[in-house]
Design a protein around this motif. Structure first.
Motif, PDB file in Angstrom:
ATOM      1  N   PRO A 145       1.625  -7.869  -7.599  1.00 15.53           N
ATOM      2  CA  PRO A 145       0.176  -7.936  -7.271  1.00 15.53           C
ATOM      3  C   PRO A 145      -0.068  -7.617  -5.805  1.00 15.53           C
ATOM      4  O   PRO A 145      -0.221  -8.516  -4.971  1.00 15.53           O
ATOM      5  CB  PRO A 145      -0.188  -9.378  -7.613  1.00 15.53           C
ATOM      6  N   CYS A 146      -0.136  -6.317  -5.501  1.00 13.15           N
ATOM      7  CA  CYS A 146      -0.242  -5.901  -4.096  1.00 13.15           C
ATOM      8  C   CYS A 146      -1.672  -5.877  -3.580  1.00 13.15           C
ATOM      9  O   CYS A 146      -1.894  -5.899  -2.365  1.00 13.15           O
ATOM     10  CB  CYS A 146       0.389  -4.517  -3.919  1.00 13.15           C
ATOM     11  N   GLU A 203      -1.377   4.185  10.564  1.00 11.71           N
ATOM     12  CA  GLU A 203      -1.510   3.664  11.921  1.00 11.71           C
ATOM     13  C   GLU A 203      -1.579   2.143  11.960  1.00 11.71           C
ATOM     14  O   GLU A 203      -1.222   1.519  12.965  1.00 11.71           O
ATOM     15  CB  GLU A 203      -2.766   4.266  12.567  1.00 11.71           C
ATOM     16  N   CYS A 204      -2.076   1.543  10.879  1.00 13.12           N
ATOM     17  CA  CYS A 204      -2.234   0.090  10.846  1.00 13.12           C
ATOM     18  C   CYS A 204      -0.967  -0.643  10.369  1.00 13.12           C
ATOM     19  O   CYS A 204      -0.949  -1.884  10.331  1.00 13.12           O
ATOM     20  CB  CYS A 204      -3.408  -0.293   9.953  1.00 13.12           C
ATOM     21  N   LEU A 205       0.036   0.108   9.918  1.00 12.69           N
ATOM     22  CA  LEU A 205       1.254  -0.554   9.430  1.00 12.69           C
ATOM     23  C   LEU A 205       1.989  -1.270  10.578  1.00 12.69           C
ATOM     24  O   LEU A 205       2.058  -0.728  11.699  1.00 12.69           O
ATOM     25  CB  LEU A 205       2.200   0.471   8.797  1.00 12.69           C
ATOM     26  N   PRO A 206       2.546  -2.482  10.304  1.00  9.85           N
ATOM     27  CA  PRO A 206       3.371  -3.161  11.333  1.00  9.85           C
ATOM     28  C   PRO A 206       4.680  -2.402  11.528  1.00  9.85           C
ATOM     29  O   PRO A 206       5.133  -1.680  10.615  1.00  9.85           O
ATOM     30  CB  PRO A 206       3.592  -4.552  10.750  1.00  9.85           C
ATOM     31  N   PRO A 207       5.311  -2.547  12.700  1.00  7.70           N
ATOM     32  CA  PRO A 207       6.567  -1.801  12.941  1.00  7.70           C
ATOM     33  C   PRO A 207       7.690  -2.278  12.009  1.00  7.70           C
ATOM     34  O   PRO A 207       7.676  -3.409  11.526  1.00  7.70           O
ATOM     35  CB  PRO A 207       6.884  -2.123  14.401  1.00  7.70           C
ATOM     36  N   GLU A 208       8.609  -1.377  11.740  1.00 11.31           N
ATOM     37  CA  GLU A 208       9.712  -1.678  10.818  1.00 11.31           C
ATOM     38  C   GLU A 208      10.716  -2.594  11.552  1.00 11.31           C
ATOM     39  O   GLU A 208      11.126  -2.298  12.684  1.00 11.31           O
ATOM     40  CB  GLU A 208      10.394  -0.391  10.393  1.00 11.31           C
ATOM     41  N   PRO A 209      11.073  -3.719  10.950  1.00  9.77           N
ATOM     42  CA  PRO A 209      12.029  -4.638  11.623  1.00  9.77           C
ATOM     43  C   PRO A 209      13.436  -4.027  11.698  1.00  9.77           C
ATOM     44  O   PRO A 209      13.767  -3.163  10.868  1.00  9.77           O
ATOM     45  CB  PRO A 209      11.992  -5.881  10.726  1.00  9.77           C
ATOM     46  N   PRO A 210      14.231  -4.509  12.638  1.00  4.84           N
ATOM     47  CA  PRO A 210      15.598  -3.960  12.738  1.00  4.84           C
ATOM     48  C   PRO A 210      16.447  -4.397  11.540  1.00  4.84           C
ATOM     49  O   PRO A 210      16.111  -5.348  10.832  1.00  4.84           O
ATOM     50  CB  PRO A 210      16.118  -4.554  14.048  1.00  4.84           C
ATOM     51  N   ALA A 211      17.561  -3.716  11.369  1.00  5.33           N
ATOM     52  CA  ALA A 211      18.412  -3.966  10.199  1.00  5.33           C
ATOM     53  C   ALA A 211      19.096  -5.320  10.284  1.00  5.33           C
ATOM     54  O   ALA A 211      19.405  -5.931   9.242  1.00  5.33           O
ATOM     55  CB  ALA A 211      19.440  -2.845  10.061  1.00  5.33           C
ATOM     56  N   ASP A 212      19.354  -5.826  11.526  1.00  2.00           N
ATOM     57  CA  ASP A 212      20.057  -7.096  11.642  1.00  2.00           C
ATOM     58  C   ASP A 212      19.126  -8.293  11.651  1.00  2.00           C
ATOM     59  O   ASP A 212      19.545  -9.417  11.890  1.00  2.00           O
ATOM     60  CB  ASP A 212      20.909  -7.079  12.933  1.00  2.00           C
ATOM     61  N   ASP A 213      17.851  -8.054  11.379  1.00  2.00           N
ATOM     62  CA  ASP A 213      16.886  -9.178  11.349  1.00  2.00           C
ATOM     63  C   ASP A 213      17.112  -9.968  10.063  1.00  2.00           C
ATOM     64  O   ASP A 213      17.054  -9.402   8.953  1.00  2.00           O
ATOM     65  CB  ASP A 213      15.463  -8.649  11.424  1.00  2.00           C
ATOM     66  N   PRO A 214      17.400 -11.295  10.191  1.00  2.98           N
ATOM     67  CA  PRO A 214      17.696 -12.066   8.970  1.00  2.98           C
ATOM     68  C   PRO A 214      16.491 -12.190   8.044  1.00  2.98           C
ATOM     69  O   PRO A 214      16.636 -12.481   6.847  1.00  2.98           O
ATOM     70  CB  PRO A 214      18.117 -13.431   9.528  1.00  2.98           C
ATOM     71  N   PRO A 231       0.376 -12.322  -2.561  1.00  4.60           N
ATOM     72  CA  PRO A 231       1.519 -13.125  -2.049  1.00  4.60           C
ATOM     73  C   PRO A 231       2.384 -12.319  -1.083  1.00  4.60           C
ATOM     74  O   PRO A 231       2.292 -11.093  -1.018  1.00  4.60           O
ATOM     75  CB  PRO A 231       2.282 -13.477  -3.325  1.00  4.60           C
ATOM     76  N   THR A 232       3.262 -13.052  -0.387  1.00  9.56           N
ATOM     77  CA  THR A 232       4.204 -12.394   0.514  1.00  9.56           C
ATOM     78  C   THR A 232       5.381 -11.896  -0.293  1.00  9.56           C
ATOM     79  O   THR A 232       5.507 -12.176  -1.497  1.00  9.56           O
ATOM     80  CB  THR A 232       4.692 -13.366   1.579  1.00  9.56           C
ATOM     81  N   LEU A 233       6.280 -11.191   0.402  1.00 12.69           N
ATOM     82  CA  LEU A 233       7.463 -10.674  -0.303  1.00 12.69           C
ATOM     83  C   LEU A 233       8.322 -11.832  -0.807  1.00 12.69           C
ATOM     84  O   LEU A 233       8.890 -11.764  -1.912  1.00 12.69           O
ATOM     85  CB  LEU A 233       8.291  -9.781   0.638  1.00 12.69           C
ATOM     86  N   LYS A 234       8.413 -12.882   0.024  1.00 17.01           N
ATOM     87  CA  LYS A 234       9.231 -14.022  -0.388  1.00 17.01           C
ATOM     88  C   LYS A 234       8.610 -14.729  -1.567  1.00 17.01           C
ATOM     89  O   LYS A 234       9.311 -15.129  -2.519  1.00 17.01           O
ATOM     90  CB  LYS A 234       9.383 -14.992   0.801  1.00 17.01           C
ATOM     91  N   VAL A 265       1.224  -4.880   2.586  1.00 18.89           N
ATOM     92  CA  VAL A 265       1.884  -4.006   3.554  1.00 18.89           C
ATOM     93  C   VAL A 265       2.724  -2.975   2.828  1.00 18.89           C
ATOM     94  O   VAL A 265       2.757  -1.786   3.205  1.00 18.89           O
ATOM     95  CB  VAL A 265       2.728  -4.837   4.520  1.00 18.89           C
ATOM     96  N   ILE A 266       3.410  -3.415   1.751  1.00 17.00           N
ATOM     97  CA  ILE A 266       4.219  -2.467   0.967  1.00 17.00           C
ATOM     98  C   ILE A 266       3.319  -1.399   0.360  1.00 17.00           C
ATOM     99  O   ILE A 266       3.623  -0.204   0.388  1.00 17.00           O
ATOM    100  CB  ILE A 266       4.996  -3.204  -0.130  1.00 17.00           C
ATOM    101  N   TYR A 267       2.167  -1.866  -0.173  1.00 21.05           N
ATOM    102  CA  TYR A 267       1.251  -0.924  -0.843  1.00 21.05           C
ATOM    103  C   TYR A 267       0.697   0.070   0.178  1.00 21.05           C
ATOM    104  O   TYR A 267       0.637   1.270  -0.087  1.00 21.05           O
ATOM    105  CB  TYR A 267       0.111  -1.698  -1.514  1.00 21.05           C
ATOM    106  N   ASP A 268       0.342  -0.446   1.390  1.00 23.01           N
ATOM    107  CA  ASP A 268      -0.230   0.443   2.404  1.00 23.01           C
ATOM    108  C   ASP A 268       0.810   1.449   2.878  1.00 23.01           C
ATOM    109  O   ASP A 268       0.474   2.609   3.160  1.00 23.01           O
ATOM    110  CB  ASP A 268      -0.730  -0.371   3.594  1.00 23.01           C
ATOM    111  N   PHE A 269       2.079   1.036   2.948  1.00 27.74           N
ATOM    112  CA  PHE A 269       3.122   1.959   3.362  1.00 27.74           C
ATOM    113  C   PHE A 269       3.257   3.101   2.358  1.00 27.74           C
ATOM    114  O   PHE A 269       3.320   4.277   2.739  1.00 27.74           O
ATOM    115  CB  PHE A 269       4.467   1.209   3.495  1.00 27.74           C
ATOM    116  N   LEU A 270       3.344   2.737   1.076  1.00 25.93           N
ATOM    117  CA  LEU A 270       3.467   3.781   0.059  1.00 25.93           C
ATOM    118  C   LEU A 270       2.212   4.669   0.012  1.00 25.93           C
ATOM    119  O   LEU A 270       2.299   5.881  -0.186  1.00 25.93           O
ATOM    120  CB  LEU A 270       3.702   3.145  -1.311  1.00 25.93           C
ATOM    121  N   PHE A 271       1.047   4.062   0.225  1.00 27.64           N
ATOM    122  CA  PHE A 271      -0.204   4.841   0.189  1.00 27.64           C
ATOM    123  C   PHE A 271      -0.251   5.864   1.310  1.00 27.64           C
ATOM    124  O   PHE A 271      -0.812   6.947   1.168  1.00 27.64           O
ATOM    125  CB  PHE A 271      -1.401   3.888   0.287  1.00 27.64           C
ATOM    126  N   SER A 272       0.363   5.541   2.473  1.00 31.91           N
ATOM    127  CA  SER A 272       0.319   6.449   3.628  1.00 31.91           C
ATOM    128  C   SER A 272       1.246   7.644   3.475  1.00 31.91           C
ATOM    129  O   SER A 272       1.146   8.600   4.229  1.00 31.91           O
ATOM    130  CB  SER A 272       0.672   5.683   4.903  1.00 31.91           C
TER     131      SER A 272
END
Length: 445
Positions: A413-414, A348-359, A424-427, A386-393
């Motif tokens: 290091p998630c 429930e706490c995960l941010p929404p998935e961005p669209p495919a055309d988002d740069p 760190p962030t994904l970037k 966020v990646i870790y929480d997604f996989l955990f859910s």
């Protein structure tokens, strides 16, 4: 006031004190000395009294209240043998007898009147027994002083103790009452009681107790046995479970006649004594059998109790194991529910998935441990958490895991740590717009 000092012991008294301590095993030297002093330093009487105390017989120096002695004297089948004084012979003998008769009658009449009157003025001191064993020991000493040490073995204890020993050992008890003022006493002691054949006969066949009627203990026994004249002997034995007088010998009796009369009494009552022995043996065997049965019952009871104890222990152990399994299952169920609730909360706490055309979006394909592939898009600016929480859910994800890149291989290091509280962030982690990441199961670790 200072206590008086005890007199020093002589060499003979010191030797008796040490000998008494060796024989009785008493550790207290003061107690040994008191006991010997109570017995006038007669070591035989002191040792016998001490042994009687160890067998459960009360000490003669702590006697129970004065009461009639428990001896059955009312048996009409008591054998009685009385020796009359010889009649005078010849004219001279009868003349002497008739001349002395008025004087003798007058003397004994006046003596009886004097004694009777004296009772009203001063009570008879013999009526109060304060030192019974001392009375017996004192008589033995006076007897030995007058007649020598060649005599039957006197029982050095009270009359009650002699009765108890005779009853316990199933032996005959011969009681002799010594009348000091009687005219036949001296001749009986010298010519009959101290002869070798009488001494041997009495020492091997029975217990022998004696005391003077001038002593309180002897007077008390005299009141119980009610003798008519002296010398007086009474044969006592266990009969019908009571100490009973079975024979009375009175008067001046000769050695051979004494042995014959005692033998006759013993033979006449031998069946009773044998019956008592057989009955006691039967009681002992019954008691032993009952004791064995009780021991067997107790052993069986202990075995049953031990069996019940082991059964209860096994049941308790089984119950504890079942309870442990149940608690483990409950704990596992609670953990599973908590994990599911945590997965739902993370989802429930995960941010929404961005669209495919988002740069700024990143397409990541996750390869789970069960070879399942999951694809989702994230933003470069989002934290690796966020990646870790997604996989955990995800239901397919393990409870504990780490995310690993393929090439070069490294663990992302998630989760926050002490060195890096903000992952760190994904970037910042160097991920590109399209990545394949592997989920490594750490649950077993």
């Amino acid at each position: 006031m200072a206590a008086p000092e005890e007199p020093e012991l002589s060499q003979a008294q010191t030797e008796k004190l040490l000998q008494f301590q060796d024989l009785t095993g008493l550790e207290s030297m003061d107690q040994c000395r008191r006991t010997l002093e109570q017995h006038n330093w007669n070591i035989e009487a002191a040792v016998q009294d001490r042994l009687n105390e160890q067998e459960g017989v009360p000490s003669v120096f702590n006697p129970p209240p004065s009461r009639p002695l428990q001896v059955n004297t009312a048996d009409h089948r008591v054998y009685s043998y009385i020796v009359s004084r010889p009649q005078p012979r010849g004219l001279l003998g009868w003349s002497y007898y008739l001349i002395m008769l008025p004087f003798r009658f007058t003397y004994y009449t006046l003596l009886d009147i004097f004694r009777f009157a004296l009772r009203f003025i001063r009570p008879d001191p013999r009526g109060r027994v304060t030192d019974p064993v001392g009375d017996v020991v004192s008589f033995i000493h006076s007897f030995e002083e007058k007649y020598g040490r060649s005599h039957p073995v006197f029982y050095q204890g009270t009359y009650s103790q002699a009765l108890n020993d005779a009853k316990r050992e199933l032996r005959y008890l011969l009681v002799y009452l010594h009348g000091e003022d009687h005219q036949d006493t001296d001749e009986f002691c010298r010519s009959t009681l101290c002869t070798e054949e009488v001494v041997t006969f009495l020492n091997t066949r029975m217990l022998f107790w004696a005391c003077s009627t001038s002593k309180p203990e002897g007077y008390r026994v005299s009141q119980a046995l009610r003798e008519n004249t002296y010398p007086f002997l009474a044969m006592i034995m266990l009969k019908d479970r009571k100490m009973t007088v079975v024979g009375r010998l009175e008067g001046l009796i000769q050695p051979e006649d004494l042995i014959n009369q005692l033998t006759f009494i013993m033979d006449a009552n031998q069946t009773h004594l044998m019956s008592e022995r057989l009955e006691r043996e039967e009681r002992n065997q019954t008691q032993v059998l009952r004791q064995q049965q009780d021991e067997a019952y107790l052993a069986s009871l202990r075995a049953d109790q031990e069996k019940d104890r082991k059964k209860r222990e096994e049941e308790e152990q089984q119950r504890q194991e079942e309870e442990k399994v149940r608690q483990t299952a409950l704990a596992e169920e609670r953990r599973r529910r908590t994990l599911e609730e945590e997965k739902e909360r993370k989802s429930e706490c995960l941010p929404p998935e961005p669209p495919a055309d988002d740069p700024e979006s990143v397409k990541i394909v996750f390869k789970l441990p069960n070879d399942t592939r999951v694809e989702r898009r994230f933003l470069f600016g989002q934290s690796l958490t966020v990646i870790y929480d997604f996989l955990f859910s995800l239901k397919e994800s393990p409870e504990k895991f780490q995310i690993v890149t393929n090439f070069p291989r490294r663990v992302l290091p998630c989760l926050p740590t002490e060195e890096q509280p903000n992952p760190p962030t994904l970037k910042e982690a160097g991920l590109s717009r399209s990545e394949v990441l592997f989920v490594q199961d750490l649950t077993d670790d």
